[in-house]
Design a protein around this motif. Structure first.
Motif, PDB file in Angstrom:
ATOM      1  N   VAL A  56       0.885  -1.166   0.000  1.00  0.00           N
ATOM      2  CA  VAL A  56       0.000   0.000   0.000  1.00  0.00           C
ATOM      3  C   VAL A  56       0.920   1.212   0.000  1.00  0.00           C
ATOM      4  CG1 VAL A  56      -0.102  -0.153   2.532  1.00  0.00           C
ATOM      5  CG2 VAL A  56      -1.762   1.271   1.340  1.00  0.00           C
ATOM      6  N   TYR A  57       0.561   2.275  -0.713  1.00  0.00           N
ATOM      7  CA  TYR A  57       1.472   3.437  -0.700  1.00  0.00           C
ATOM      8  C   TYR A  57       0.744   4.750  -0.515  1.00  0.00           C
ATOM      9  CZ  TYR A  57       1.243   6.043  -5.242  1.00  0.00           C
ATOM     10  OH  TYR A  57       0.911   6.874  -6.288  1.00  0.00           O
ATOM     11  N   LEU A  78      -1.653   5.038   6.571  1.00  0.00           N
ATOM     12  CA  LEU A  78      -0.657   4.101   6.033  1.00  0.00           C
ATOM     13  C   LEU A  78      -0.228   3.119   7.123  1.00  0.00           C
ATOM     14  CD1 LEU A  78       0.842   3.658   3.362  1.00  0.00           C
ATOM     15  CD2 LEU A  78       2.616   5.240   4.151  1.00  0.00           C
ATOM     16  N   ALA A  79      -0.034   3.634   8.336  1.00  0.00           N
ATOM     17  CA  ALA A  79       0.398   2.784   9.453  1.00  0.00           C
ATOM     18  C   ALA A  79      -0.672   1.748   9.826  1.00  0.00           C
ATOM     19  CB  ALA A  79       0.750   3.643  10.665  1.00  0.00           C
ATOM     20  N   HIS A  80      -1.965   2.104   9.673  1.00  0.00           N
ATOM     21  CA  HIS A  80      -3.018   1.112   9.964  1.00  0.00           C
ATOM     22  C   HIS A  80      -2.939  -0.069   8.984  1.00  0.00           C
ATOM     23  CE1 HIS A  80      -5.219   2.813  13.314  1.00  0.00           C
ATOM     24  NE2 HIS A  80      -5.146   4.010  12.756  1.00  0.00           N
ATOM     25  N   PHE A  81      -2.624   0.209   7.718  1.00  0.00           N
ATOM     26  CA  PHE A  81      -2.423  -0.887   6.750  1.00  0.00           C
ATOM     27  C   PHE A  81      -1.154  -1.671   7.096  1.00  0.00           C
ATOM     28  CE2 PHE A  81      -5.394   1.567   4.116  1.00  0.00           C
ATOM     29  CZ  PHE A  81      -6.150   0.553   3.545  1.00  0.00           C
ATOM     30  N   GLN A  82      -0.118  -0.941   7.514  1.00  0.00           N
ATOM     31  CA  GLN A  82       1.159  -1.569   7.891  1.00  0.00           C
ATOM     32  C   GLN A  82       0.937  -2.542   9.059  1.00  0.00           C
ATOM     33  OE1 GLN A  82       3.863   1.294   9.574  1.00  0.00           O
ATOM     34  NE2 GLN A  82       5.702   0.145   9.102  1.00  0.00           N
ATOM     35  N   VAL A 222      -2.941  -0.691  -3.354  1.00  0.00           N
ATOM     36  CA  VAL A 222      -3.759   0.334  -2.696  1.00  0.00           C
ATOM     37  C   VAL A 222      -2.973   1.633  -2.574  1.00  0.00           C
ATOM     38  CG1 VAL A 222      -5.126   0.893  -0.628  1.00  0.00           C
ATOM     39  CG2 VAL A 222      -4.797  -1.503  -1.273  1.00  0.00           C
ATOM     40  N   GLN A 223      -3.642   2.769  -2.858  1.00  0.00           N
ATOM     41  CA  GLN A 223      -3.021   4.071  -2.620  1.00  0.00           C
ATOM     42  C   GLN A 223      -3.877   4.848  -1.609  1.00  0.00           C
ATOM     43  OE1 GLN A 223      -1.666   8.242  -4.847  1.00  0.00           O
ATOM     44  NE2 GLN A 223      -2.463   6.591  -6.087  1.00  0.00           N
TER      45      GLN A 223
END
Length: 458
Positions: A56-57, A78-82, A222-223
């Motif tokens: 994801v970016y 972004l951190a939630h996806f990480q 995902v972006q």
């Protein structure tokens, strides 16, 4: 009863809630961090975990040498996806920063020279690595996956090698001008007296192609971006569908605003930055400590990883005793931890104690300069400080109009040196009082601090 499509979806989401995009989207939704999404169901992305880790970016253009707290929402998304097991990629736009994004702007950006953009790129990359440091993020469920370190990449790496002919032939041929003209960012500018230059008009091509590049080379599906990025993000999803036949997904987060609707993080014209040089950890902490009661719940949800149930508990206690400001203290502590790490939290909480009469023992001159950044500073030669009566020092430092006033304050217990109350009107300044051989802190009354610096003797 037979399964409906909706109940099947709910069942699938329950199954993989601890992991993958369904888990991340649920976190964003319950925290009010989801503005829009191109598709609710991203199970195609989660199926990728069978072969490897999907990515994801989010992109950040180097318009300054640091990011500010307004960017924190995108970083948190972004951190939630990480934390949900995806590979997070933070793309710094070394190339797109040279082009200029028209989104949300009514006039052309002033072009930055390449050296400035390169320096800004390095500054932003350092901030992103620190804030997205995987070691500070527990995975949502450690039994299924771990949190992977963020990859910080620069889009100049692929754009810098491409010729103008190749750009127009291979990249330009993938875009239709009619759909480019329909993008909100372009329409707004076409209607303005200034119009839009070809440079900024072409920006959406660059961002869309970045998404395609990351899909082809980094398994990125995902972006994530601010709500003003919707047009650029959907352009990327369309391009990926056209070129690869596959799906790609866009997620936007709301832009943070103050209670009066202004962009968040610009206090009286000064942005609150995420690097310690432009905004010290102490100033960041103080900024969040001053959060108004009407926005505190929203910020605890968007800018911390505290469980929502815990945040609801904090809000409940806060509504009973708002003057204790415990909710603000929690927010300030958590954001400082995420941005500057746990050691900074210890420093800034010490600093806050000092402001409210705590001891200064063990603090360095630099800590004190950070804490009292906004307090009046005076410089005096060493011979007017060392061995000098405190009553005289108070007059020289302009904290008291006369020695009599200083004596009166001391007798009432209203003056302290480096956080220790002055007990006698005869007291002299000793060498041991001077912190790091550089400065003293004189307090008069409850909250009036003056920093006294030693002028170096010639």
């Amino acid at each position: 009863g037979g399964f409906t499509m909706a109940s099947t979806c709910r069942f699938i989401q329950r199954q993989c809630r601890r992991f993958g995009t369904a888990s991340a989207l649920q976190s964003l939704r319950e925290r009010g961090l989801l503005k829009a999404v191109t598709a609710e169901d991203m199970s195609e992305v989660d199926n990728q975990f069978k072969q490897g880790v999907p990515a994801v970016y989010a992109g950040f253009d180097p318009t300054a040498n640091s990011l500010h707290v307004g960017n924190l929402v995108t970083i948190m998304a972004l951190a939630h996806f990480q934390r949900a097991g995806l590979q997070a990629i933070a793309l710094v736009g070394g190339a797109t920063g040279l082009v200029g994004d028209p989104s949300g702007r009514f006039s052309e950006r002033k072009p930055l020279d390449p050296n400035t953009v390169a320096a800004n790129t390095a500054g932003i990359a350092a901030v992103l690595r620190r804030v997205l440091d995987a070691s500070q993020y527990e995975p949502v469920d450690s039994t299924t996956h771990q949190t992977l370190p963020v990859e910080v990449i620069n889009n100049l790496d692929w754009w810098g090698k491409m010729s103008a002919i190749e750009f127009v032939r291979t990249v330009g041929s993938q875009f239709r001008v009619s759909s480019m003209l329909h993008k909100e960012s372009v329409k707004t500018r076409l209607d303005s007296p200034e119009g839009i230059s070809f440079t900024e008009f072409s920006y959406q091509i660059f961002q869309a192609h970045d998404f395609l590049h990351l899909r082809q080379h980094r398994n990125c599906f995902v972006q994530v971006g601010g709500s003003d990025q919707w047009g650029n993000i959907t352009a990327g999803c369309e391009l990926i569908r056209k070129v690869t036949g596959g799906h790609a997904y866009g997620v936007t987060v709301p832009l943070l605003t103050t209670s009066s609707g202004e962009k968040f993080g610009k206090s009286a014209g000064n942005a609150i930055w995420l690097d310690g040089v432009r905004t010290s950890a102490y100033q960041l902490y103080q900024f969040f400590l001053n959060t108004t009661d009407d926005t505190i719940g929203n910020l605890l949800r968007s800018l911390t990883f505290l469980p929502v149930s815990q945040i609801q508990q904090i809000e409940l206690e806060h509504s009973k005793d708002p003057e204790l400001r415990n909710a603000q203290r929690t927010l300030a502590t958590e954001v400082t931890r995420i941005v500057h790490g746990p050691s900074a939290v210890a420093r800034v909480t010490r600093a806050s104690d000092v402001l409210f009469g705590g001891s200064m023992e063990g603090l360095s001159a630099q800590d004190i300069l950070d804490i009292f950044n906004d307090a009046p500073h005076v410089s005096l030669p060493a011979d007017r400080i060392l061995g000098c009566p405190v009553t005289q020092l108070a007059v020289d430092a302009k904290t008291c109009k006369s020695k009599n006033e200083a004596r009166r304050l001391i007798q009432q217990g209203g003056m302290s040196l480096n956080g220790t109350r002055i007990g006698s009107i005869e007291q002299l300044v000793q060498a041991a009082d001077i912190i790091d051989n550089q400065l003293l802190v004189l307090r008069t009354g409850k909250k009036s601090f003056t920093l006294i610096r030693l002028q170096p003797s010639c």
